[in-house]
Scaffold this motif. Structure first.
Motif, PDB file in Angstrom:
ATOM      1  N   ILE A   1      45.674  43.466  43.421  1.00 31.61           N
ATOM      2  CA  ILE A   1      45.394  42.583  42.296  1.00 31.61           C
ATOM      3  C   ILE A   1      45.395  41.156  42.831  1.00 31.61           C
ATOM      4  O   ILE A   1      46.335  40.747  43.514  1.00 31.61           O
ATOM      5  CB  ILE A   1      46.462  42.744  41.188  1.00 31.61           C
TER       6      ILE A   1
ATOM      7  N   ILE B   1      39.081  38.972  50.419  1.00 25.87           N
ATOM      8  CA  ILE B   1      39.219  38.462  49.060  1.00 25.87           C
ATOM      9  C   ILE B   1      37.967  37.636  48.747  1.00 25.87           C
ATOM     10  O   ILE B   1      37.576  36.765  49.523  1.00 25.87           O
ATOM     11  CB  ILE B   1      40.475  37.562  48.916  1.00 25.87           C
TER      12      ILE B   1
ATOM     13  N   ARG C   1      36.170  34.438  38.966  1.00 26.74           N
ATOM     14  CA  ARG C   1      36.548  35.835  39.187  1.00 26.74           C
ATOM     15  C   ARG C   1      37.043  35.981  40.617  1.00 26.74           C
ATOM     16  O   ARG C   1      36.350  35.592  41.571  1.00 26.74           O
ATOM     17  CB  ARG C   1      35.369  36.778  38.977  1.00 26.74           C
TER      18      ARG C   1
ATOM     19  N   PHE D   1      38.726  38.851  43.379  1.00 28.85           N
ATOM     20  CA  PHE D   1      38.935  40.287  43.565  1.00 28.85           C
ATOM     21  C   PHE D   1      38.957  40.621  45.069  1.00 28.85           C
ATOM     22  O   PHE D   1      38.428  39.875  45.890  1.00 28.85           O
ATOM     23  CB  PHE D   1      37.854  41.115  42.850  1.00 28.85           C
TER      24      PHE D   1
ATOM     25  N   SER E   1      37.510  42.822  47.956  1.00 26.43           N
ATOM     26  CA  SER E   1      36.261  43.558  48.132  1.00 26.43           C
ATOM     27  C   SER E   1      36.315  44.584  49.252  1.00 26.43           C
ATOM     28  O   SER E   1      35.393  45.365  49.416  1.00 26.43           O
ATOM     29  CB  SER E   1      35.107  42.585  48.382  1.00 26.43           C
TER      30      SER E   1
END
Length: 148
Positions: A64, A96, A139, A141, A143
């Motif tokens: 996360i 990231i 955003r 996340f 990857s």
């Protein structure tokens, strides 16, 4: 006193002197205590390894990525983030990615790589954008990653 009686006295003294030096065969209390402590330590270590092995801590990493702070600099904007690994599996080379979006359109992208995130832990990093992340939808996340 005769020679024989003097010889007998000498042998008795040697035997009585040897009795203090010789020990009964067997295991002393100290050895039993140390053996018990060692056995307990060994059983504790084995128990931990068995429980750890059966706990099902393998599987997919659960990463996360959360933004922590946005700071304006001369060259753009720095978005600090925290990447949390909630799984029982460590990961390496974690990619990231961050996107600034305007609706469905990606306005700008940035990426960073974290060397290692141990299981049940957190690592921090930063992404750099030219545009203001507060003016767009940000955003963050993970990857991709590899196994250490």
């Amino acid at each position: 006193m005769t020679k024989n009686s003097a010889k007998d006295d000498k042998q008795q003294k040697q035997q009585s002197g040897n009795e203090g030096i010789t020990q009964k065969p067997g295991t002393s209390i100290t050895e039993w205590v140390l053996a018990g402590i060692s056995c307990l330590a060994l059983l504790t270590a084995l128990g931990y390894l068995i429980v750890d092995g059966l706990s099902g801590r393998n599987g997919t990493a659960q990463l996360i990525v959360l933004p922590v702070e946005v700071t304006a600099t001369n060259g753009g904007y720095v978005v600090e983030f925290a990447a949390e690994n909630h799984a029982g599996k460590s990961v390496a080379a974690v990619e990231i990615r961050g996107e600034l979006r305007n609706g469905d359109e990606v306005v700008e992208e940035s990426s960073a790589t974290l060397d290692y995130i141990p299981q049940q832990s957190e690592r921090k990093g930063a992404l750099i954008f030219r545009r203001d992340p507060k003016a767009h939808e940000l955003r963050l996340f993970a990857s991709g990653y590899s196994e250490p």
